[in-house]
Enzyme design. Structure first.
Site, PDB file in Angstrom:
ATOM      1  N   HIS A 230       5.197  45.115  44.460  1.00 48.40           N
ATOM      2  CA  HIS A 230       5.180  45.529  45.859  1.00 48.40           C
ATOM      3  C   HIS A 230       6.556  45.942  46.345  1.00 48.40           C
ATOM      4  O   HIS A 230       7.574  45.715  45.672  1.00 48.40           O
ATOM      5  CB  HIS A 230       4.598  44.428  46.743  1.00 48.40           C
ATOM      6  CG  HIS A 230       5.376  43.144  46.765  1.00 48.40           C
ATOM      7  ND1 HIS A 230       6.591  43.009  47.393  1.00 48.40           N
ATOM      8  CD2 HIS A 230       5.094  41.919  46.247  1.00 48.40           C
ATOM      9  CE1 HIS A 230       7.030  41.772  47.269  1.00 48.40           C
ATOM     10  NE2 HIS A 230       6.143  41.090  46.570  1.00 48.40           N
ATOM     11  N   CYS A 246       6.545  37.708  41.659  1.00 51.62           N
ATOM     12  CA  CYS A 246       6.151  39.099  41.779  1.00 51.62           C
ATOM     13  C   CYS A 246       7.278  40.024  41.334  1.00 51.62           C
ATOM     14  O   CYS A 246       8.425  39.628  41.223  1.00 51.62           O
ATOM     15  CB  CYS A 246       5.770  39.439  43.214  1.00 51.62           C
ATOM     16  SG  CYS A 246       4.153  38.819  43.700  1.00 51.62           S
TER      17      CYS A 246
END
Length: 270
Positions: A230, A246
């Site tokens: 992201h 992440c």
């Protein structure tokens, strides 16, 4: 920056999976958490996150001495299976009894798409977005529409880079932030499962869910600790070990990938 995306799986434009997969307070972390499980540490994307339409695939009928870096795995072409009906039965072996049924679309609103890893007759082995990492299942080929993608992603945690391959050739390298020592980005062979457009701060314009889950966090920010790729509101963290697992990219870079990669694209983390 939030680093786990609890992407409430109600409205998301896909694709883009599984979920979409894998930051502390609003500036540092990163484990995409798609709307399940108790919140643990930081806010996740709000329920107003929306799935994003992703490009169609081509239609077809930080290492240590004890942990050497794995060889790059970037296939020239991969097969992707998009579910046709409202659900699909998954078996533990070809032709076996169904062990679970998965809904289509996913709870995020993204279509259910798998990366195919093997085939036996009319049965396809696919990667599943569930624990433990590396989970596989078998689905019947009549329940899906097959296509191919020539793209593949390789994340190298030791250098905090994400490499984009096309047809087995390196096309672009992006600096990224990966997990810290306490919440490392899990390594292995994964796939992207959904593409989301978070509406709360911290995650940038787009977030891919993946079939990877954190090995350190069983839940986070209201989700199950799913790993994602992201954007970020803290681009100064790019290039460092700064997330909860992440893979965090500059907003311009995740935007470029969102316009390029179909769901089911293979992802290696090494």
């Amino acid at each position: 920056m939030p680093d786990t995306i609890n992407v409430p799986r109600r409205r998301t434009i896909l694709i883009v999976a599984a979920a979409v997969v894998v930051c502390a307070a609003i500036v540092v972390a990163c484990v995409v958490i798609f709307g399940r499980g108790p919140a643990v540490a930081e806010p996740a994307p709000t329920s107003s996150s929306t799935p994003v339409a992703t490009p169609d695939p081509t239609p077809t009928p930080t290492p240590t001495a004890e942990e050497p870096v794995a060889d790059v795995h970037a296939p020239a072409e991969s097969t992707v299976a998009a579910v046709i009906g409202a659900e699909i039965a998954v078996s533990a072996e070809p032709g076996g009894a169904a062990t679970q049924s998965l809904p289509n679309p996913q709870s995020s609103g993204a279509p259910l798409v798998f990366l195919v890893t093997a085939q036996e007759g009319d049965w396809l082995q696919v990667q599943l977005a569930q624990r433990p990492n590396g989970s596989l299942g078998w689905i019947h080929s009549e329940a899906v529409q097959l296509s191919t993608t020539s793209y593949a992603l390789v994340v190298t945690t030791s250098t905090n880079t994400l490499d984009l391959y096309e047809g087995g050739e390196l096309r672009q390298s992006y600096p990224v932030a990966t997990g810290t020592g306490g919440t490392p980005t899990p390594k292995g062979q994964f796939a992207i499962t959904e593409l989301l457009a978070p509406t709360n701060s911290g995650y940038g314009p787009y977030a891919y869910g993946t079939t990877a889950f954190s090995d350190a966090l069983n839940s986070y920010g209201g989700g199950p600790g799913q790993i994602g790729l992201h954007g970020t509101d803290d681009e100064a963290s790019i290039g460092s070990d700064a997330s909860h697992g992440c893979v965090r990219l500059a907003n311009a870079d995740i935007t470029a990938l969102a316009q390029l990669l179909p769901l089911g694209t293979p992802l290696q983390v090494r």
